[in-house]
Design an enzyme around this catalytic site. Structure first.
Site, mmCIF file in Angstrom:
data_model
loop_
_atom_site.group_PDB
_atom_site.id
_atom_site.type_symbol
_atom_site.label_atom_id
_atom_site.label_comp_id
_atom_site.label_asym_id
_atom_site.label_seq_id
_atom_site.Cartn_x
_atom_site.Cartn_y
_atom_site.Cartn_z
ATOM 1 C CD GLU A 285 -2.625 1.369 2.503
ATOM 2 O OE1 GLU A 285 -3.125 2.476 2.729
ATOM 3 O OE2 GLU A 285 -2.750 0.388 3.252
ATOM 4 C CG ASP B 297 -2.395 8.431 8.139
ATOM 5 O OD1 ASP B 297 -3.053 7.376 8.068
ATOM 6 O OD2 ASP B 297 -2.226 9.195 7.173
#
Length: 187
Positions: free
Chosen positions: A44, A55
């Site tokens: 990814e 994140d």
């Protein structure tokens, strides 16, 4: 697609994440190739943006450094072209504004042309995902849904039934009933 192949073999996928342009601007390709040779099934590729609030601190720091290094959407697509046979799922983390500026149709076409296998758009609400899923399908990219923590079990179950792909990325723990509904709709 790599996930289908592994599913048929009753194997699990080793999926690894790389931030494009980190630690150096041009380190993405050698790192991806090394990870592929070491056994990664899928990489990814995180596309850095200036405010990666969803994140954790590691991805936030790597995104900030990649931006300082000069990473751009055009540079990332150029890097993916060099990956060869490694299966790549490009994680478009917070770059919807950049994709819109680049041009939605152009981005999905260019992504497919350089070898991206799928696109994850975490900032697109589930109820607004159809236009991006249709672009992904048009360009033969995996249509990957990202279910947010705010998604209700009913919305989750309804989206699974209408979803043509089999890959669903979730940021929340669905209830057992929603999980059962999702699994039964995929079979």
């Amino acid at each position: 697609m790599k996930l289908s192949e592994l599913q048929q073999q009753k194997k699990k996928a080793l999926v690894l994440f790389l931030t494009a342009g980190y630690p150096q601007l041009d380190s993405t390709v050698p790192l991806a190739l090394e990870l592929g040779q070491a056994g990664a099934d899928i990489i990814e590729l995180g596309m850095p943006f200036s405010d990666p609030l969803a994140d954790g601190p590691v991805i936030q720091a790597s995104s900030q450094q990649a931006i300082k290094n000069g990473i751009t959407l055009e540079h990332i697509l150029g890097q993916v072209k060099e990956f060869g046979n490694i299966r790549i799922f490009a994680g478009v983390n917070g770059l919807l504004k950049s994709i819109l500026h680049y041009g939605e149709e152009r981005f999905f076409a260019d992504a497919a042309n350089v070898g991206v296998d799928g696109v994850i758009l975490p900032e697109v609400p589930l109820e607004e995902s159809d236009r991006f899923l249709s672009l992904a399908r048009k360009h033969h990219l995996a249509d990957i849904l990202l279910v947010s923590p705010a998604t209700t079990d009913n919305e989750f179950a309804r989206s699974i039934k209408s979803h043509q792909g089999f890959s669903i990325v979730s940021l929340r723990q669905a209830s057992p009933a929603a999980q059962a509904s999702a699994i039964s709709s995929l079979m």
